[in-house]
Design an enzyme around this catalytic site. Structure first.
Site, PDB file in Angstrom:
ATOM      1  N   HIS A   8      42.907  39.717  38.647  1.00 15.37           N
ATOM      2  CA  HIS A   8      41.488  39.441  38.382  1.00 15.37           C
ATOM      3  C   HIS A   8      40.859  38.580  39.470  1.00 15.37           C
ATOM      4  O   HIS A   8      39.758  38.061  39.285  1.00 15.37           O
ATOM      5  CB  HIS A   8      41.332  38.736  37.037  1.00 15.37           C
ATOM      6  CG  HIS A   8      41.795  39.558  35.886  1.00 15.37           C
ATOM      7  ND1 HIS A   8      41.076  40.608  35.363  1.00 15.37           N
ATOM      8  CD2 HIS A   8      42.943  39.513  35.171  1.00 15.37           C
ATOM      9  CE1 HIS A   8      41.736  41.157  34.365  1.00 15.37           C
ATOM     10  NE2 HIS A   8      42.892  40.522  34.228  1.00 15.37           N
ATOM     11  N   SER A  15      43.875  36.076  32.524  1.00 11.65           N
ATOM     12  CA  SER A  15      43.187  37.303  32.141  1.00 11.65           C
ATOM     13  C   SER A  15      42.399  37.199  30.843  1.00 11.65           C
ATOM     14  O   SER A  15      41.465  37.964  30.639  1.00 11.65           O
ATOM     15  CB  SER A  15      44.182  38.464  32.067  1.00 11.65           C
ATOM     16  OG  SER A  15      45.238  38.164  31.200  1.00 11.65           O
ATOM     17  N   LYS A  70      41.451  47.220  39.275  1.00  7.23           N
ATOM     18  CA  LYS A  70      40.317  46.438  38.754  1.00  7.23           C
ATOM     19  C   LYS A  70      39.171  46.483  39.776  1.00  7.23           C
ATOM     20  O   LYS A  70      38.524  47.514  39.882  1.00  7.23           O
ATOM     21  CB  LYS A  70      40.823  45.063  38.371  1.00  7.23           C
ATOM     22  CG  LYS A  70      41.695  45.236  37.114  1.00  7.23           C
ATOM     23  CD  LYS A  70      42.512  44.083  36.670  1.00  7.23           C
ATOM     24  CE  LYS A  70      43.231  44.502  35.381  1.00  7.23           C
ATOM     25  NZ  LYS A  70      44.376  43.711  35.050  1.00  7.23           N
TER      26      LYS A  70
END
Ligand SMILES: *Cc1c(COP(=O)(O)O)cnc(C)c1O
Length: 388
Positions: free
Chosen positions: A206, A178, A237
């Site tokens: 991610h 990250s 996200k």
């Protein structure tokens, strides 16, 4: 008592590590208002810009109208509204697993699954740069935790060999790290795991919607979906909503429903949140060009920054660090950029190891080429002025 806390805060401030909140008013997927200034956002995990997509917003609004604003109970009591099962089916299908289970946040998914899977007899092998929610999950699990050097397969191999274990062994890693944007060596981790009879868990916070063809995550990127036991991800996200999930076998999911405390003892997500995530997932499946665009934007920005002599580390993804080293310098640089209309995070210890403070830039599919040109000009000139 407040004196004690005030003194601790002063100490943080002296070290340049004091944190405070800033209010940003979103005006689009890529821009926010800060005071009376409109700024370009380059610090969000909204990788595909779907927070502002008309069909995602409509799905959230419709779900709120149809089912109300809150869920009113935990999943095991009265909180499992009809949207949950269809989202969980879609997530399992997207990840190539039998089943999936939604948690209220990615943080809670990690804490819940690690705590449920591993206990005092067990050993967890954890990459040193894993996300804080994995670290906290390891702590809560009461398992023995062996931290291996970042993506260092020789170190992982040696530690697996040197750690006898009566119980279960679990290797856990971020799929995309990250703060550095590099991709875990999952192909090699799987081989070591099979050699040492260990399970593998990957955190795709991610990676989902971001890496590989179609954005199916790290396991799919390496063609390993069947050999990864636990695929964790977030709805917060690229999926433009809020929440986390675990994808895996039906038995794993049934086990988590019975054992994961962060799942059991918390009120279910609001219907609007689930509907938004499901609409975003449908868009990712229907429009793989979104995933290609964020990858192209990232390649473009990373290339220009590296060509200008900035150190972007090993990033291969839309998370682009610009290594600064000194904490105060990183903070000052982020402040300068903000004055110039650009929101970029300064990342400091303990989020990253001491001496590796950095700017952290994140790119989205929604950024236009003009946005990116505007950003690189300002980043490069501010960095050069600061002597980086
Ligand atoms: C953001 C993040 C999480 C936590 O997810 P939330 O949905 O924000 O709670 C977990 N792991 C990684 C690697 C993350 O970046």
């Amino acid at each position: 008592m407040d004196n004690i806390f005030a003194a601790r805060l002063e100490e943080l401030d002296r070290q340049g590590l004091y944190r405070s909140l800033t209010t940003y008013t979103p005006v689009s997927a890529t821009h926010v208002r800060l005071g009376d200034m409109e700024c370009l956002m380059l610090a969000s995990s909204n990788y595909l810009g779907l927070t502002h997509h008309p069909s995602v917003r409509q799905a959230a609004a419709d779900a709120a109208q149809l089912y109300g604003s809150g869920s009113g109970g935990s999943r095991l009591t009265t909180g499992t509204h009809p949207l949950y099962s269809s989202l969980e089916r879609d997530l399992a299908s997207f990840k190539g697993t039998e089943a999936a289970l939604v948690f209220n946040t990615g943080y809670m998914a990690n804490v819940g699954v690690l705590n449920a899977l591993a206990g005092a007899q067990d050993v967890i092998f954890s990459d040193e740069l894993n996300h804080a929610s994995i670290i906290d999950g390891c702590r809560l699990s009461l398992a023995r935790v062996i931290v291996y050097r970042h993506s260092d397969m020789a170190d992982l191999s040696a530690k697996l060999a040197a750690t006898p274990c009566q119980g279960l062994r679990l290797i856990v890693t971020d799929g995309v790290f990250s703060m550095d944007g590099d991709i875990a060596l999952l192909d090699r981790i799987v081989v070591l795991a099979e050699e040492h009879n260990a399970l593998v868990m990957v955190d795709d916070a991610h990676a989902t919607g971001v890496i590989g063809n179609g954005g199916h995550g790290t396991a799919a990127y390496f063609g390993l979906a069947e050999r990864i036991h636990v695929q964790m991800g977030t709805l917060s996200k690229a999926l433009a909503a809020e929440g986390g999930y675990i994808a895996g076998s039906q038995v794993l999911i049934d086990y988590l429903i019975n054992k994961a405390r962060s799942f059991i003892f918390s009120t279910a997500l609001a219907p609007a949140t689930i509907a938004a995530a499901q609409a975003a997932l449908a868009l990712i499946v229907a429009q793989p060009v979104l995933v290609r665009t964020v990858q192209e934007n990232a390649r473009y920005l990373r290339g220009i920054l590296a060509d200008a002599g900035l150190n972007v580390g090993e990033s291969e993804t839309p998370i682009i660090p610009v290594l600064v080293g000194n904490t105060e310098k990183a903070t000052t640089l982020a402040t300068t950029l903000r004055r110039n209309g650009l929101i970029v995070s300064a990342i400091r210890p303990p989020t990253v190891p001491p001496g590796t403070s950095r700017l952290r830039i994140t790119v989205s599919a929604a950024h236009s080429r003009e946005d990116l040109v505007f950003a690189v000009d300002r980043i490069i000139s501010a960095a050069k002025a600061a002597g980086i």
